[in-house]
Design an enzyme around this catalytic site. Structure first.
Site, PDB file in Angstrom:
ATOM      1  N   HIS A  62      31.213  28.390  85.505  1.00 47.91           N
ATOM      2  CA  HIS A  62      32.451  29.124  85.501  1.00 47.91           C
ATOM      3  C   HIS A  62      32.531  30.020  86.589  1.00 47.91           C
ATOM      4  O   HIS A  62      33.755  29.817  87.277  1.00 47.91           O
ATOM      5  CB  HIS A  62      32.666  29.815  84.039  1.00 47.91           C
ATOM      6  N   GLN A  79      22.723  23.348  96.754  1.00 45.14           N
ATOM      7  CA  GLN A  79      23.224  21.898  96.510  1.00 45.14           C
ATOM      8  C   GLN A  79      24.160  21.280  97.388  1.00 45.14           C
ATOM      9  O   GLN A  79      23.962  20.114  97.972  1.00 45.14           O
ATOM     10  CB  GLN A  79      23.910  21.845  94.879  1.00 45.14           C
TER      11      GLN A  79
END
Length: 446
Positions: A20, A326
């Protein structure tokens, strides 16, 4: 902003879990670039995560209580949906008033999924509000079909079972295992989540001016976007890591051939069982392809002996790390495939980076995202889970062979991967849809 214009001040409230916070931070950053000031607020227990974010001119941080200030994991407690509504409603209201008293009047309150009560707080204070969707438009359309108070499946049927199916405009049939687990009675917090989503639908039904900001790509979910009233595409909200520490894997990646490495990561929340770890490691060994595997248990003193031995055995093929940056990894030329849980942030990052997916969903919206990847967007395949919800080693090998063996299906997947990469690239460039949509959105804020 031109001379004489004020910068609208937006209060953006979100949960403190990483899935979130990351898109909320990126939305805040893009709103500031479009001409706003933003206060990003999360729970007291998660406020330390905001402190690690890079400083940005026009961005400030704040916190609100959810009644569990000393518990970082309270979000998983039964009844948490009711706790956070009871405590955070007052706390967010106080925050809005305090900001105003200090000369920072809130012109708009933006709230994320799981915080629908924030819209009621805003209404009571005569502040406009907007929902920020951190999941796909398709998932939200499913939530609406299940949880709207008129003809929602949950509202009219108390006996939802595994035979349930759902057909949405322009999309294939969704079966039980294609649906977000939150709307299924087998999910442990089913009643909590239904309460939350019914509240979201009620807010949007009652306010004809309610706006929904959707973190997706232009053209990725056209029919689902049409089903959400007053929806605006504000994605893909992806970015580089917040830290200067990119991880230790890049020198290793630099030594690998282009499109040869299998990148494997299951996000910040998913917990792999021992059985799944064993099958995953054996599956990666069977492919004999180089791989980069992120396992959060790396370095644990009490690590399972069998898992530790397997890790040592597979080290000739790949590298196992506890963390990496990532998006930077996905953009590396050596990466040929992403084995992922199909969380929405990871799905968007793979689309933006142009990397094919092998979806191994576990819970939440991941099941739906994996179906869309394989059957609608065509940028990967979905792995089959057995009756124990485990992806077996032979299935892992099968999926990787489909995506990386250069056959006809691999070529089709590569073509779709490149198509969506270009869409994402066009969306985030100067003058692209992300920037344009946010500037138009801000024009309507007083």
């Amino acid at each position: 902003m031109t001379m004489g214009q004020s910068y609208p001040h937006i209060l953006l409230v979100c949960q403190s879990v990483q899935g979130h916070l990351n898109p909320s931070f990126q939305l805040a950053n893009n709103l500031i670039s479009a001409g706003a000031r933003v206060t990003l607020a999360t729970t007291v227990s998660g406020f330390h995560k905001l402190k690690s974010l890079p400083p940005i001119h026009g961005l400030s941080f704040a916190s609100f209580t959810d009644g569990h200030d000393d518990d970082n994991h309270a979000i998983w407690n039964p009844g948490y949906a009711y706790d956070i509504e009871r405590f955070a409603s007052e706390s967010i209201g106080t925050l809005v008033k305090t900001l105003s008293e200090n000369g920072n009047k809130v012109n708009l309150l933006v709230y994320t999924l799981y915080l629908p009560f924030a819209a009621d707080v805003a209404r009571d204070l005569n502040v406009p509000s907007a929902l920020f969707l951190i999941q796909s438009a398709t998932c939200f359309s499913i939530y609406n079909r299940f949880c709207n108070r008129g003809d929602g499946i949950v509202a009219v049927n108390n006996d939802i079972n595994t035979s349930v199916t759902l057909k949405l405009p322009g999309l294939p049939m969704f079966k039980w295992n294609d649906l977000p687990t939150f709307v299924l009675p087998t999910y442990p917090r089913f009643s909590d989540m239904c309460y939350v989503y019914q509240d979201h639908m009620n807010v949007l039904e009652e306010d004809s001016n309610a706006c929904v900001l959707v973190n997706t790509l232009d053209g990725l979910e056209p029919d689902s976007m049409k089903s959400i009233k007053n929806s605006i595409v504000v994605g893909p909200l992806v970015s580089s890591t917040f830290s200067d520490n990119k991880g230790s894997c890049f020198e290793w990646l630099d030594s690998k051939q282009e499109n040869s490495v299998v990148y494997v990561s299951f996000g910040s929340l998913a917990v792999l069982t021992k059985t799944q770890k064993v099958e995953l490691l054996h599956g990666l060994m069977k492919t004999q392809r180089p791989f980069l595997l992120v396992l959060r248990d790396v370095g644990e003193v009490d690590e399972d002996v069998e898992i530790k031995q397997l890790k040592e055995k597979v080290s000739e093929y790949g590298l196992i790390v506890g963390w990496c940056a990532q998006l930077e990894v996905l953009k590396h030329s050596a990466i040929g495939c992403f084995v992922t849980h199909c969380g929405w942030n990871s799905t968007l990052e793979s689309l933006a980076a142009g990397v094919a997916i092998v979806g191994c969903p576990q819970f939440s919206d991941q099941t739906t995202n994996a179906k869309m990847v394989e059957e609608v967007w065509g940028n990967g395949v979905r792995a089959f889970l057995d009756e124990e919800m485990v992806v077996k080693r032979d299935e892992i090998k099968r999926c990787l062979d489909v995506v990386m063996d250069g056959g006809e299906r691999a070529k089709d997947i590569k073509k779709n991967v490149e198509k969506w990469r270009k869409v994402a690239e066009e969306s985030v460039k100067d003058g692209g849809s992300l920037q344009t949509n946010l500037k138009l959105f801000l024009k309507n804020i007083s």
